[in-house]
Design an enzyme around this catalytic site. Structure first.
Site: not given
Ligand code: LER
Length: 282
Positions: A148, A243
């Site tokens: 990511e 998230e």
């Molecule tokens: C992780 O998925 C994320 O988006 C970060 O901003 C914080 O862990």
């Protein structure tokens, strides 16, 4: 399309006593609870699996990359901690029947420095080497790893989809793909739908559909219709998960730069966010 909510919306760290949350997540209408693994030893995974099975709720597993979990660190001890953490999370994902384990696999969140080109090359080499190894483990466990990109305030290593693609292509392993978090993309990509098309169906394994301010999806300025159209156009079949952070630990708040509440309440964010997703993807 399956929709999910991360435990980070409510808790940090998530632990066994928080399992009743799953009932609420299911009650809101979610298909998936995404469990962020801050400390695996705080979680009774058998109970988690049973609770989700009873509720017919699927699980996805996401990472929390604190300062020591860093496969590109100059400190070999931290590189090992990072590798061991990813391996543990792959095994947890397999056990929980999560198709993916995603997050900023390449480094620690909040690590932003100015370093020489030579050091960058060395860090990338360490990162690629370990990604190879853990991709083999992921393959044997039947889990896909999702790398990511994070925005520039949270990492100096992989900010853009192009940078993520460059690493994923260099590792060139069928079990290493990309997670797209639209909050980070909104800061770094020129055109999020074009970036989705660029990743394509083959390499996009998971989407965190977060709003431009990481508040309730649908209340900010993301170009959601374009994002939806691009996901449909590439034939994306993975999940879309919220998230964001309701009560981040001090370390997480520092690393992800969360300084204020992002919604009136975690429940409101989850409920209204899902309503928005369902209307959008109808
Ligand atoms: C992780 O998925 C994320 O988006 C970060 O901003 C914080 O862990």
């Amino acid at each position: 399309m399956l929709f999910g909510a991360s435990t980070f919306i409510w808790f940090s760290p998530f632990y066994t006593a928080n399992i009743p949350l799953f009932e609420k997540v299911k009650g809101f209408g979610y298909d998936i609870v995404e469990i962020a693994v801050e400390d695996k030893t705080l979680i009774d995974w058998k109970l988690v699996k049973q609770a989700c099975r009873d509720l017919d709720l699927k699980i996805t597993i996401s990472g929390a990359f604190g300062p020591e979990r860093d496969i590109s660190s100059t400190d070999p001890a931290n590189r090992k901690i990072g590798r061991d953490y990813i391996t543990d999370c792959i095994r947890i994902a397999a056990e929980m029947e999560s198709p993916v384990f995603g997050g900023p696999l390449y480094s620690a969140v909040g690590k932003t420095r100015i370093v020489s080109e030579e050091q960058k090359r060395q860090e990338r080499a360490w990162c690629i080497e370990t990604l190879h190894e853990v991709s083999d483990i992921a393959k044997s466990e039947g889990v896909t790893l999702g790398l990511e990109p994070l925005n520039r305030f949270e990492t100096d290593m992989v900010n853009t989809v192009d940078q993520a693609l460059s690493i994923v292509r260099e590792v060139s392993h069928s079990s290493l793909k990309i997670v797209l978090d639209t909050f980070h993309s909104n800061i770094e990509e020129k055109d999020i739908p074009a970036s989705i098309r660029k990743i394509g169906k083959e390499l996009l394994c998971h989407v965190q559909g977060n709003e431009s301010d990481r508040g309730t999806p649908g209340t900010g300025h993301l170009e959601w219709e374009g994002i939806r159209d691009a996901l449909k156009e590439i034939g994306y079949e993975g999940a879309v998960v919220i998230e964001t952070f309701g009560q981040p630990s001090k370390e997480l708040a520092r690393a992800a730069c969360i300084w204020r509440p992002l919604a009136n309440s975690a429940d409101e964010l989850a409920e209204e966010g899902l309503r928005f997703y369902k209307e959008l993807f109808m």
